[in-house]
Design an enzyme around this catalytic site. Structure first.
Site, mmCIF file in Angstrom:
data_model
loop_
_atom_site.group_PDB
_atom_site.id
_atom_site.type_symbol
_atom_site.label_atom_id
_atom_site.label_comp_id
_atom_site.label_asym_id
_atom_site.label_seq_id
_atom_site.Cartn_x
_atom_site.Cartn_y
_atom_site.Cartn_z
ATOM 1 N N ASP A 4 -4.487 46.681 -50.995
ATOM 2 C CA ASP A 4 -4.186 45.138 -50.399
ATOM 3 C C ASP A 4 -2.935 45.000 -50.306
ATOM 4 O O ASP A 4 -2.294 44.562 -51.181
ATOM 5 C CB ASP A 4 -4.819 44.326 -51.473
ATOM 6 C CG ASP A 4 -4.808 42.782 -50.931
ATOM 7 O OD1 ASP A 4 -4.811 42.593 -49.771
ATOM 8 O OD2 ASP A 4 -4.451 41.854 -51.680
ATOM 9 N N GLU A 28 -6.656 47.069 -46.209
ATOM 10 C CA GLU A 28 -6.989 46.052 -45.395
ATOM 11 C C GLU A 28 -6.433 45.795 -44.038
ATOM 12 O O GLU A 28 -5.140 46.091 -44.080
ATOM 13 C CB GLU A 28 -6.885 44.853 -46.401
ATOM 14 C CG GLU A 28 -7.436 43.370 -45.660
ATOM 15 C CD GLU A 28 -7.009 42.268 -46.481
ATOM 16 O OE1 GLU A 28 -8.113 41.693 -47.288
ATOM 17 O OE2 GLU A 28 -5.817 41.703 -46.662
ATOM 18 N N ASP A 84 -4.857 40.342 -56.245
ATOM 19 C CA ASP A 84 -4.536 41.549 -55.408
ATOM 20 C C ASP A 84 -5.141 42.747 -55.815
ATOM 21 O O ASP A 84 -5.764 43.639 -54.802
ATOM 22 C CB ASP A 84 -3.086 41.549 -55.498
ATOM 23 C CG ASP A 84 -2.254 40.489 -55.267
ATOM 24 O OD1 ASP A 84 -2.260 40.178 -53.953
ATOM 25 O OD2 ASP A 84 -1.456 39.917 -55.827
#
Length: 176
Positions: free
Chosen positions: A7, A67, A139
């Site tokens: 992420d 992502e 996160d």
């Protein structure tokens, strides 16, 4: 297959490592790279690169999932996120990792059942699926969700390929 989920972030970069063995997915490790905010932005990017390299060396993933970029109303934040993603993608390419990118809504839909799930919901579902004792930081939970998404996509593709009927070999005509 060992998957490193990431992420990206220019302040806090979440990472999570999962191992897929057959149809089973097991948690290996997760964490957050918190960069020093006192240095320059370039210093932060170097820190992300160095520390992500350490994670790759320590856990030796065979695949990576990141992502994909999403659009933000704050152009400056989006640009900084883009720089951090660029550093991540470069590090993964230099490590020769097979890398896939997934949009946030797909990750949330895959893990939590709806594309509008909030960070708390994602963390709770990831904690339950991976049987973690306590929920990870958001996160790291997002990174684990990204890795889970990749495991599910690869599992689906493998099952689909296995169920496809074998194609007969084409006969070649003898042409003088």
């Amino acid at each position: 297959m060992r998957v490193l989920g990431i992420d990206p972030g220019s302040r806090h970069l979440g990472w999570g490592v999962l191992e897929r063995v057959g149809t089973r997915v097991e948690h290996v490790a997760h964490g957050v790279i918190d960069v020093d905010l006192d240095g320059t932005f370039a210093d932060r990017l170097v820190d992300i690169d160095d520390r992500l390299g350490e994670v790759i060396t320590q856990y030796a993933p065979s695949h990576a999932a990141v992502e994909s970029i999403f659009f933000s109303k704050d152009a400056q934040s989006a640009a900084k996120l883009g720089h951090a993603r660029g550093v991540v993608l470069l590090r993964l390419a230099r490590a020769s990792l097979q890398t896939s990118e997934y949009p946030p809504a797909l990750v949330k839909r895959t893990v939590a059942g709806k594309g509008a799930a909030d960070k708390r919901q994602v963390a709770m579902v990831v904690t339950a699926i991976l049987r973690l004792g306590t929920p990870p930081r958001s996160d790291a939970a997002d990174a684990l969700a990204i890795a889970l998404t990749h495991c599910n996509v690869v599992g689906f593709q493998t099952a689909l390929a296995a169920s496809a009927p074998a194609r007969p070999a084409r006969r070649r005509a003898n042409v003088p």
